[in-house]
Design an enzyme around this catalytic site. Structure first.
Site, PDB file in Angstrom:
ATOM      1  N   GLU A  91       0.839  -1.206   0.000  1.00 19.30           N
ATOM      2  CA  GLU A  91       0.000   0.000   0.000  1.00 19.30           C
ATOM      3  C   GLU A  91       0.871   1.252   0.000  1.00 19.30           C
ATOM      4  OE1 GLU A  91      -0.270  -2.586   1.987  1.00 19.30           O
ATOM      5  OE2 GLU A  91      -2.334  -2.966   2.617  1.00 19.30           O
TER       6      GLU A  91
ATOM      7  N   HIS B  37     -25.294   8.108  21.181  1.00 23.42           N
ATOM      8  CA  HIS B  37     -26.455   8.147  20.287  1.00 23.42           C
ATOM      9  C   HIS B  37     -26.329   7.125  19.172  1.00 23.42           C
ATOM     10  CE1 HIS B  37     -27.872  11.747  22.355  1.00 23.42           C
ATOM     11  NE2 HIS B  37     -26.578  11.996  22.484  1.00 23.42           N
TER      12      HIS B  37
END
Ligand code: F6P
Length: 524
Positions: free
Chosen positions: A215, A387
């Site tokens: 990579e 949340h």
């Protein structure tokens, strides 16, 4: 794969005592323990440097801690700790010393008999000279302009640490350069980083210990092409590329000037390398003085880890609490919840640290283990996480120990939410309607610190490093190799080498053949 045989660990007296104790303690409710023990919060909290660890919201008693400490003693944690700090080759499968602690040491000579400090000091000096010059606009590009963008190209340990810390310490960043990070093999990552960059004023740092990682080399080549095309010069690479690497030869062949190659050594594991020249982008962002504060913070935690008795040793306590839930309560995951936006990359950093280090099923003697090792580490920043997934933490079917990391000074609302969450998980709440009931008894550690600065971050990261070390010792695994990442890399190379036309037979399996054929069809 060979089946596990009963290990020395699970047959040991300390392990069996903990199993028996778990059966006795499992029905206890933490809220009752708090009601019965007025001193519990004080008794089960510990300060080390800037960090305050409250571990009172755990399903433990004094006996639990004594039995866990027996487990650490039985594993000879103290002996292994001494061996690591002495530079012994405790990374046996790679026959390497494990000396990232030297990177933050200030001893004149360390370790005895194999002094690496001259190398470390020289590297620090070079980092200072380079980052000072860059930040002071004295390091000019090919066309004589000062650098305005620094792009670090690296992956895993050559990315996560400096990326996370540059984010964490953004309030302390005062460089004229924007510092960005590119890791992904998907060229979109680099393309995005280049959107506002100009070839004349961009410096790339190729961070790769091995300088062979696919990579990183792929992205570095794309970056080199972008630069040389933009500037119309091949020799511009010498002024616009630096490297952090142990493979100076390969970096030279890539075109990086020797004076811009910053060293690394085989005794530094990738995920433990942020203290080395891999930290260069951070040193550029915050300046070398603050980078040295980071090192000093880690050094303070090293001193604590070396000197504190097991029962009052913060990394040892975190390690033992993790083992308590993983091995005796069957907890499969562990959540890290930093209550600071600046720490949003910390869970990803800790994922590599913990899961690449201790995600092993074979022990140091090559035997398959008959006990769980590293749990899945995951997490996100509070209060966003509340949340998203705290529903499951409070009312899900799994026991998930949590670490709440809470800087106190500048994020009051977030900090209060962290304390509220930990209290709710612990105490629960009764209700007439089953759906509204909170069982509680869900454990968490809270790590409180006053300010989010380089010194504190150094302490925090070294705390987790040593936690991982202690767990690896108790689990009798080598925390410092990572053979498990090799097979996928090897197969990816095989696929990449397939000719673009002709049969799609990959020599792998029918599923991969079919998927590969579809991809090739789309690309044609
Ligand atoms: O693939 C895993 C790994 O070897 C990590 O351990 C390491 O941090 C990363 O790849 C990057 O390696 P390098 O710094 O050699 O490019």
């Amino acid at each position: 794969m060979n089946q596990p045989v009963p290990s020395k660990l699970t047959q040991s007296a300390a392990w069996k005592a903990l199993q028996q104790h778990q059966a006795e303690i499992a029905p206890l409710q933490m809220r009752d323990l708090f009601a019965r023990e007025p001193e519990r919060a004080r008794e089960f909290s510990l300060e080390a440097g800037a960090l305050l660890l409250d571990y009172s919201k755990h399903r433990i008693t004094g006996t639990t801690l004594a039995l866990l400490a027996d487990l650490a003693r039985q594993a000879d944690v103290e002996g292994w700790r001494a061996r690591m700090f002495a530079g012994e080759h405790i990374n046996a499968s790679e026959d390497r010393a494990v000396l990232h602690v030297a990177l933050r040491a200030e001893a004149q000579a360390f370790p005895a008999g194999n002094d690496v400090m001259p190398l470390v000091r020289a590297a620090r000096q070079r980092m200072r000279a380079f980052s000072d010059a860059l930040r002071g606009d004295r390091l000019l590009g090919h066309s004589g302009k000062p650098m305005r963008t620094v792009i670090n190209i690296g992956i895993g340990g050559s990315d996560l640490g400096p990326r996370m810390l540059t984010q964490a310490l953004w309030r302390h960043a005062d460089a004229p350069q924007a510092v960005r990070f590119v890791a992904n093999a998907d060229p979109d990552d680099l393309a995005h980083a280049l959107v506002h960059a100009e070839p004349e004023t961009t410096l790339f740092i190729v961070a790769s210990k091995t300088f062979t990682t696919g990579e990183t080399l792929g992205n570095a080549k794309l970056a080199r092409a972008w630069l040389t095309q933009g500037l119309g010069s091949e020799t511009a690479v010498m002024k616009h590329f630096a490297a952090a690497t142990a493979n100076v030869k390969a970096a030279g062949e890539f075109g990086i000037a020797p004076e811009l190659c910053f060293p690394l050594w085989d005794w530094v594991g990738g995920r433990y390398s942020v203290w080395s020249s891999v930290g260069l982008p951070l040193a550029i962002a915050i300046g070398m003085d603050r980078f040295e504060q980071l090192l000093a913070g880690a050094r303070a935690m090293d001193a604590h880890f070396l000197a504190a008795p097991l029962a009052a040793n913060m990394p040892v306590l975190l390690a033992l609490l993790g083992i308590w839930y993983t091995n005796f309560f069957g907890a499969a995951t562990h959540a890290v919840l930093p209550y600071a936006e600046a720490l949003r990359e910390l869970p990803a950093y800790l994922q590599q640290l913990e899961m690449e280090s201790n995600g092993k099923c074979v022990d140091r003697d090559g035997q398959r283990v008959d006990y769980a090792t590293a749990p899945v580490l995951w997490g996100s920043v509070g209060t966003n996480s509340q949340h998203a997934f705290h529903q499951l933490l409070h009312q899900g079917t799994q026991l998930i120990p949590c670490d709440f990391l809470v800087p106190g000074a500048n994020t009051a609302a977030a900090a209060e939410n962290a304390l509220a969450q930990a209290a709710a998980l612990m105490a629960g709440k009764d209700a007439a309607i089953a759906q509204k009931r909170f069982d509680g008894n869900r454990p968490s550690s809270t790590i409180l610190f006053q300010t989010l600065d380089a010194h504190t971050m150094g302490q925090l990261l070294a705390l987790y490093e040593h936690k991982v070390f202690v767990q690896g010792i108790i689990w009798n695994i080598n925390s410092f190799d990572q053979w498990g990442v090799e097979l996928g890399k090897e197969i990816a190379r095989t696929l990449a080498a397939q000719p673009a036309t002709g049969t799609a037979a990959t020599g792998l399996d029918a599923s991969t053949d079919a998927l590969f054929a579809r991809l090739r069809g789309w690309r044609r």
